[in-house]
Design a protein around this motif. Structure first.
Motif, PDB file in Angstrom:
ATOM      1  N   SER A 189       0.477  15.119   7.404  1.00 36.25           N
ATOM      2  CA  SER A 189       1.684  15.419   8.192  1.00 36.25           C
ATOM      3  C   SER A 189       2.010  14.554   9.405  1.00 36.25           C
ATOM      4  O   SER A 189       1.026  14.169   9.756  1.00 36.25           O
ATOM      5  N   SER A 190       3.423  14.628   9.837  1.00 43.49           N
ATOM      6  CA  SER A 190       3.659  13.708  10.846  1.00 43.49           C
ATOM      7  C   SER A 190       4.059  14.804  12.094  1.00 43.49           C
ATOM      8  O   SER A 190       4.289  14.523  13.214  1.00 43.49           O
ATOM      9  N   SER A 191       3.854  15.983  11.693  1.00 42.36           N
ATOM     10  CA  SER A 191       3.858  17.139  12.627  1.00 42.36           C
ATOM     11  C   SER A 191       2.874  17.324  13.737  1.00 42.36           C
ATOM     12  O   SER A 191       1.679  17.302  13.480  1.00 42.36           O
ATOM     13  N   LEU A 192       3.176  17.194  15.175  1.00 43.29           N
ATOM     14  CA  LEU A 192       2.074  17.371  16.077  1.00 43.29           C
ATOM     15  C   LEU A 192       1.498  18.494  15.907  1.00 43.29           C
ATOM     16  O   LEU A 192       0.481  18.661  16.709  1.00 43.29           O
ATOM     17  N   HIS A 193       1.896  19.510  15.550  1.00 44.86           N
ATOM     18  CA  HIS A 193       1.403  21.075  15.496  1.00 44.86           C
ATOM     19  C   HIS A 193       0.270  20.648  14.359  1.00 44.86           C
ATOM     20  O   HIS A 193      -0.642  21.540  14.427  1.00 44.86           O
ATOM     21  N   GLU A 194       0.293  20.031  13.537  1.00 42.21           N
ATOM     22  CA  GLU A 194      -0.461  19.935  12.353  1.00 42.21           C
ATOM     23  C   GLU A 194      -1.599  18.959  12.708  1.00 42.21           C
ATOM     24  O   GLU A 194      -2.653  18.798  11.571  1.00 42.21           O
ATOM     25  N   MET A 195      -1.307  17.566  13.252  1.00 43.64           N
ATOM     26  CA  MET A 195      -2.110  16.597  13.392  1.00 43.64           C
ATOM     27  C   MET A 195      -3.483  16.855  14.309  1.00 43.64           C
ATOM     28  O   MET A 195      -3.341  17.647  15.063  1.00 43.64           O
ATOM     29  N   GLY A 196      -4.238  16.051  14.245  1.00 46.52           N
ATOM     30  CA  GLY A 196      -5.442  16.152  15.343  1.00 46.52           C
ATOM     31  C   GLY A 196      -6.664  15.439  14.494  1.00 46.52           C
ATOM     32  O   GLY A 196      -6.905  15.336  13.314  1.00 46.52           O
ATOM     33  N   GLY A 197      -7.771  15.293  15.531  1.00 45.67           N
ATOM     34  CA  GLY A 197      -8.964  14.658  15.104  1.00 45.67           C
ATOM     35  C   GLY A 197      -8.896  13.386  14.794  1.00 45.67           C
ATOM     36  O   GLY A 197     -10.186  12.858  14.057  1.00 45.67           O
ATOM     37  N   ALA A 245       0.841  -1.161  -0.124  1.00 47.41           N
ATOM     38  CA  ALA A 245       0.059   0.011   0.070  1.00 47.41           C
ATOM     39  C   ALA A 245       0.840   1.389  -0.206  1.00 47.41           C
ATOM     40  O   ALA A 245       0.463   2.036  -0.310  1.00 47.41           O
ATOM     41  N   SER A 246       1.823   1.002   0.604  1.00 45.40           N
ATOM     42  CA  SER A 246       2.832   2.550   0.723  1.00 45.40           C
ATOM     43  C   SER A 246       3.840   2.740  -0.123  1.00 45.40           C
ATOM     44  O   SER A 246       4.428   3.683  -0.356  1.00 45.40           O
ATOM     45  N   ILE A 247       4.321   1.581  -0.989  1.00 43.43           N
ATOM     46  CA  ILE A 247       5.450   1.693  -1.791  1.00 43.43           C
ATOM     47  C   ILE A 247       4.962   1.738  -3.310  1.00 43.43           C
ATOM     48  O   ILE A 247       4.258   0.869  -3.800  1.00 43.43           O
ATOM     49  N   ASP A 248       5.073   2.961  -3.948  1.00 48.38           N
ATOM     50  CA  ASP A 248       4.304   3.080  -5.516  1.00 48.38           C
ATOM     51  C   ASP A 248       5.326   2.165  -6.294  1.00 48.38           C
ATOM     52  O   ASP A 248       6.579   1.749  -5.958  1.00 48.38           O
ATOM     53  N   MET A 260       8.038  -1.330  18.166  1.00 48.06           N
ATOM     54  CA  MET A 260       8.559  -0.612  17.148  1.00 48.06           C
ATOM     55  C   MET A 260       8.196  -0.517  15.627  1.00 48.06           C
ATOM     56  O   MET A 260       7.855   0.304  15.075  1.00 48.06           O
ATOM     57  N   THR A 261       8.197  -1.750  15.177  1.00 49.61           N
ATOM     58  CA  THR A 261       7.821  -1.947  13.715  1.00 49.61           C
ATOM     59  C   THR A 261       6.467  -1.410  13.643  1.00 49.61           C
ATOM     60  O   THR A 261       6.195  -0.545  12.734  1.00 49.61           O
ATOM     61  N   ALA A 262       5.548  -1.942  14.640  1.00 50.90           N
ATOM     62  CA  ALA A 262       4.137  -1.391  14.476  1.00 50.90           C
ATOM     63  C   ALA A 262       3.901   0.095  14.851  1.00 50.90           C
ATOM     64  O   ALA A 262       3.077   0.682  14.122  1.00 50.90           O
ATOM     65  N   LEU A 263       4.537   0.769  15.645  1.00 52.62           N
ATOM     66  CA  LEU A 263       4.469   2.084  15.765  1.00 52.62           C
ATOM     67  C   LEU A 263       4.915   2.907  14.691  1.00 52.62           C
ATOM     68  O   LEU A 263       4.294   3.764  14.100  1.00 52.62           O
ATOM     69  N   TYR A 264       5.845   2.496  14.011  1.00 50.71           N
ATOM     70  CA  TYR A 264       6.250   3.248  12.734  1.00 50.71           C
ATOM     71  C   TYR A 264       5.181   3.085  11.455  1.00 50.71           C
ATOM     72  O   TYR A 264       5.018   4.076  10.948  1.00 50.71           O
ATOM     73  N   LEU A 265       4.725   1.745  11.332  1.00 49.28           N
ATOM     74  CA  LEU A 265       3.753   1.657  10.437  1.00 49.28           C
ATOM     75  C   LEU A 265       2.277   2.444  10.710  1.00 49.28           C
ATOM     76  O   LEU A 265       1.926   2.897   9.732  1.00 49.28           O
ATOM     77  N   ALA A 266       2.200   2.344  11.880  1.00 53.99           N
ATOM     78  CA  ALA A 266       0.843   3.232  12.424  1.00 53.99           C
ATOM     79  C   ALA A 266       1.103   4.560  12.407  1.00 53.99           C
ATOM     80  O   ALA A 266       0.171   5.251  11.648  1.00 53.99           O
ATOM     81  N   ALA A 267       2.332   5.112  12.494  1.00 52.58           N
ATOM     82  CA  ALA A 267       2.611   6.480  12.180  1.00 52.58           C
ATOM     83  C   ALA A 267       2.463   6.835  10.736  1.00 52.58           C
ATOM     84  O   ALA A 267       2.115   8.146  10.438  1.00 52.58           O
ATOM     85  N   GLY A 268       2.875   6.030   9.880  1.00 51.43           N
ATOM     86  CA  GLY A 268       2.680   6.108   8.450  1.00 51.43           C
ATOM     87  C   GLY A 268       1.461   6.421   7.950  1.00 51.43           C
ATOM     88  O   GLY A 268       0.961   7.286   7.359  1.00 51.43           O
TER      89      GLY A 268
END
Length: 566
Positions: free
Chosen positions: A407-415, A120-123, A391-399
């Protein structure tokens, strides 16, 4: 004796003339699968649509081979195979004990999870640049590192692993990726150089690089400062690979630059290979020297935990925060390796589910000392297995979270909680697990490590484990509150309904094809985290057996050398 008879006798002494067993061939099957599928995908470079199904099929076979090897070792003990028929220590040997197959099986599990997520993530363009072949090269290096019984061969597998990681790191050729790759390559060059020089020094001392042979010969050097120097050099080399303090600065500078699935592979596997190598060398080859370096390793562990936890607390980007969480986990693993030998009542250390293994260990003649060491080391191995998965799961979930927010910036994420409650609940589980809170997989190894630290009269180390866990809890809950709980900042700041609708259309865009498939490995990894937390006995049994195998390597030495060495 004639010259012909003498030659035949020399051949019998130097060569393995018997046919290899089926179990022996299982040893090289994981590496063989990696190379065959990696080469096959290179030949299919003009059929990009074939890469995902072929690669996932290969990763499934790899996991099955890893599990078959695990079952064989669990049932029958350590197995080995001499390459080319040369009897150890003359030739290269592959060995599988409980420690190596435990790491190997979990590596195969997360490798398959990342392979599925990458669909899903690699084109197609990134596949054309060789994502899946590089993935198999990386897995070959990881598998070889866990299975080799020769310390120079360990260096070779490190280099194979680095070839794959370099290719994955620059996938996309973006400026930020090239900058991170430069730092990563430079630091790994230094670490590899120190490793290679230490191997040369070691060969000059023993005239052999077979780990079992060195373990036997090292007993004659006990009390000799030469081996303490060798142990210290290996500590520097492997600590740089594992990103332990003060050699951890390269990881936050490079792990946030590649694709999320690549960061997940690196965070889950690469640092843990360094930890595995450190365990194997320090605990099996040079146990007296490990005792001498114990207090140094303890301070490294404490400082690594605090540096990682404080770094995570200071970040405003989700992926950069996870980089420091990886470092904190490395410090926690090192804590169990630093526990010095001492005498203590066994009743204070026996834990539910591992009691049978502990009693078995106490009957082997070493009494409470072995049990106490096994408790700290088993906690380290348990936490390492947990860290690979979480840690594998956290990075995948962060993606997934970064895609859904743009965005992955905490200033711009939400909801995200309101829009994706099930996914948000999985992320919360992973955050609680990495912080070491019950009832998830990170709690039990931390409890073992705290108990062992207190029993070893190292209360400051136990305090460091607890304080770093508290800081990680604060950092994770802060990130969850900002990225998931609060409303999307841009939407909340919209001045009218039209602007809010436009922001919603841009941010809440439809997921790309295959994104639901990306959640399948996340669910599998989360299930492991929950099951290992609610029902820890099965994993505790494996980790205690792995710890005792490292501390009492008679089965390893017997399998390789054909005799039980003192």
């Amino acid at each position: 004796m004639t010259a012909t008879q003498s030659m035949e006798e020399m051949i019998r002494q130097a060569m393995v003339l018997d046919q290899s067993s089926l179990a022996g061939w299982l040893l090289i099957l994981p590496i063989l699968i990696c190379f065959l599928f990696g080469a096959g995908l290179l030949m299919l470079r003009r059929q990009m649509s074939w890469h995902p199904p072929v690669a996932v099929s290969g990763l499934v076979l790899l996991l099955l081979a890893d599990l078959a090897l695990f079952v064989e070792v669990y049932r029958n003990g350590t197995i080995s195979m001499a390459m080319g028929g040369w009897r150890p220590p003359f030739g290269i040997v592959f060995v599988a004990d409980m420690t190596s197959v435990l790491f190997l099986s979990v590596a195969g599990f997360v490798g398959l999870a990342c392979g599925i997520y990458a669909i899903a993530s690699i084109d197609e363009e990134e596949r054309r640049y060789g994502f899946y072949p590089f993935l198999f090269i990386l897995m070959a290096g990881v598998s070889g590192s866990f299975l080799t019984g020769d310390i120079f061969n360990l260096y070779v597998w490190f280099e194979v692993m680095l070839i794959g990681s370099f290719g994955l790191l620059i996938l996309g050729s973006e400026r930020e990726q090239l900058d991170g790759a430069t730092k990563y390559c430079f630091l790994n060059l230094i670490g590899a150089t120190v490793f290679l020089l230490t191997i040369g020094y070691l060969y000059g001392i023993f005239g052999s690089l077979n780990m079992a042979d060195i373990a036997v010969k090292a007993a004659a050097f006990e009390g000799n400062g030469t081996l303490l120097t060798v142990g210290a050099l290996f500590l520097v080399s492997f600590s740089m690979k594992a990103a332990a303090f003060p050699l951890n600065f390269w990881l936050p500078a490079s792990y946030h630059t590649p694709r999320f699935v690549v960061s997940a592979l690196f965070a889950g596997l690469l640092t843990k290979v360094g930890i595995y190598a450190l365990m194997r060398v320090q605990l099996m080859l040079f146990p007296p020297e490990r005792v001498g370096l114990g207090i140094l390793i303890a301070w490294m562990a404490g400082l690594t935990m605090m540096a990682g936890a404080l770094g995570a607390l200071a970040q405003s980007d989700l992926r950069r925060m996870l980089n420091y969480v990886v470092i904190a986990g490395i410090g926690t693993i090192l804590a169990g390796m630093s526990i010095p030998p001492f005498l203590e009542s066994t009743s204070a250390i026996v834990t539910t589910g591992a009691a049978g293994v502990l009693r078995e260990g106490s009957q082997q003649g070493n009494g409470p000392m072995l049990i106490t060491l096994a408790t700290g080391l088993a906690g380290s191995i348990y936490y390492a297995i947990h860290s690979i998965v979480v840690m594998t799961a956290l990075y995948l979930a962060a993606g997934v979270a970064a895609f859904r927010n743009g965005s992955s910036s905490l200033h711009e994420m939400g909801g995200l909680w309101r829009r994706n409650p099930v996914f948000s609940a999985m992320f919360l589980v992973l955050f609680l697990a990495v912080a070491g809170l019950p009832p998830f997989s990170g709690f039990w190894p931390k409890m073992l490590l705290v108990r062992a630290s207190l029993a070893a009269e190292l209360p400051w180390l136990a305090a460091a484990i607890l304080v770093s866990g508290l800081l990680l809890t604060i950092a994770c809950m802060r990130a969850f509150a900002l990225a998931f709980w609060r409303p999307l900042p841009a939407l909340a700041a919209a001045q009218d309904v039209g602007e809010a609708r436009q922001i919603a259309e841009e941010t809440f865009r439809a997921p790309p094809p295959g994104t639901p498939l990306a959640l399948v490995p996340l669910v599998a990894l989360c299930v492991f985290v929950v099951v290992a937390g609610i029902w820890p006995e099965w994993l505790a049994e494996f980790t205690f057996q792995a710890a005792i195998d490292l501390l009492q390597p008679s089965g390893y030495l017997s399998s390789v050398l054909g005799e039980v060495a003192p």
